[in-house]
Design a protein around this motif. Structure first.
Motif, PDB file in Angstrom:
ATOM      1  N   ALA A  43       0.835  -1.197   0.000  1.00 21.34           N
ATOM      2  CA  ALA A  43       0.000   0.000   0.000  1.00 21.34           C
ATOM      3  C   ALA A  43       0.876   1.255   0.000  1.00 21.34           C
ATOM      4  CB  ALA A  43      -0.927   0.005   1.216  1.00 21.34           C
ATOM      5  N   ILE A  74      -1.540   7.182  -5.631  1.00 19.46           N
ATOM      6  CA  ILE A  74      -2.825   6.534  -5.351  1.00 19.46           C
ATOM      7  C   ILE A  74      -3.199   6.813  -3.893  1.00 19.46           C
ATOM      8  CG2 ILE A  74      -4.059   4.335  -5.316  1.00 19.46           C
ATOM      9  CD1 ILE A  74      -2.124   3.327  -7.455  1.00 19.46           C
ATOM     10  N   SER A  91      -5.160   2.520  -2.110  1.00 12.94           N
ATOM     11  CA  SER A  91      -3.927   1.729  -2.055  1.00 12.94           C
ATOM     12  C   SER A  91      -4.108   0.488  -1.189  1.00 12.94           C
ATOM     13  CB  SER A  91      -2.765   2.569  -1.508  1.00 12.94           C
ATOM     14  OG  SER A  91      -2.422   3.586  -2.406  1.00 12.94           O
ATOM     15  N   ARG A  92      -4.825   0.640  -0.088  1.00 16.26           N
ATOM     16  CA  ARG A  92      -5.029  -0.504   0.808  1.00 16.26           C
ATOM     17  C   ARG A  92      -5.901  -1.570   0.140  1.00 16.26           C
ATOM     18  NH1 ARG A  92      -3.650  -2.044   5.538  1.00 16.26           N
ATOM     19  NH2 ARG A  92      -4.973  -3.259   6.936  1.00 16.26           N
ATOM     20  N   LEU A 117       2.194   1.829  -3.483  1.00 15.51           N
ATOM     21  CA  LEU A 117       1.182   2.394  -4.372  1.00 15.51           C
ATOM     22  C   LEU A 117       0.941   3.869  -4.077  1.00 15.51           C
ATOM     23  CD1 LEU A 117      -1.374  -0.562  -4.419  1.00 15.51           C
ATOM     24  CD2 LEU A 117       0.460  -0.079  -6.059  1.00 15.51           C
ATOM     25  N   GLN A 118       1.011   4.231  -2.808  1.00 12.37           N
ATOM     26  CA  GLN A 118       0.840   5.638  -2.434  1.00 12.37           C
ATOM     27  C   GLN A 118       1.948   6.507  -3.023  1.00 12.37           C
ATOM     28  OE1 GLN A 118       0.368   5.830   1.906  1.00 12.37           O
ATOM     29  NE2 GLN A 118      -0.878   3.964   1.763  1.00 12.37           N
TER      30      GLN A 118
END
Length: 206
Positions: free
Chosen positions: A135, A143, A148-149, A138-139
């Motif tokens: 996550a 995102i 993301s989670r 992705l952040q």
């Protein structure tokens, strides 16, 4: 000075490999001793909690390489390429293991053992660390935290399911198919982020 014994490390490594190939139930103390070559007396010397402690430490050990791989993937400039790199590693692992080597974390997660529920709990902790790291990755590509989670759960869940299918079918087709779909999902997620118009708090409608 005498060299410190590596018996403990060998036992943990053997447990990880046995979990991969045989599953948790078949990963017994006797098999660990036979595989590692450790003397029987070393079990309660190094692992006073017995098999439960040994499996939990093996799970913790197996967690680290994945978290490291995810953190390293963050150095990529493209989120799709970053995650596809992770899938490439998973693909190599299943092929080089002749479709016999699975995920030791999954093996621990699915064990039904009322006497040692902490084994499944350790697997939950491990997957949580994987998803947190993913996550965060992705952040880094813009995102949102919430999105993301959700994507992290989706990627790990899909990857682990595809790995099971690939082992059963002795083919990388399931893993490759999931990789391609995840790539499309990530490309769309980044595209959605880039298309969100900027909001200027001081702007007022005429």
């Amino acid at each position: 000075m005498p060299q410190r014994s590596d018996t403990r490390q060998r036992m943990v490594r053997s447990t990880v490999e046995l979990l991969r190939e045989r599953g948790a139930t078949a990963t017994t103390i006797d098999r660990v001793l036979a595989d590692s070559g450790a003397p029987r007396g070393s079990v309660y010397h190094h692992f006073p909690g017995g098999r439960s402690q040994l499996v939990r430490e093996a799970v913790a050990t197996a967690t680290v390489p994945m978290v490291t791989a995810i953190e390293s993937a963050a150095e990529n400039d493209n989120v799709v390429e970053a995650v596809e790199g992770l899938f490439a590693g998973w693909r190599v692992g299943v092929v080089e293991g002749d479709y016999r080597s699975g995920c030791p974390i999954v093996a621990a997660a699915v064990e039904t053992n009322d006497d040692a529920p902490e084994i499944a709990e350790s697997a939950g902790t491990a997957f949580g660390q994987w998803c947190d790291a993913l996550a965060k990755l992705l952040q880094n590509f813009g995102i949102s935290v919430e999105r993301s989670r959700v994507l992290a759960f989706t990627i790990i869940g899909a990857q682990e399911g595809a790995l099971v299918l690939s082992r059963a079918m002795r083919s990388t087709e399931p893993l490759d198919a999931v990789r391609d779909e995840i790539s499309k999902l990530l490309a769309n997620a980044v595209g959605e982020t880039e298309n969100v118009p900027e909001h200027h708090g001081d702007d007022k409608s005429e």
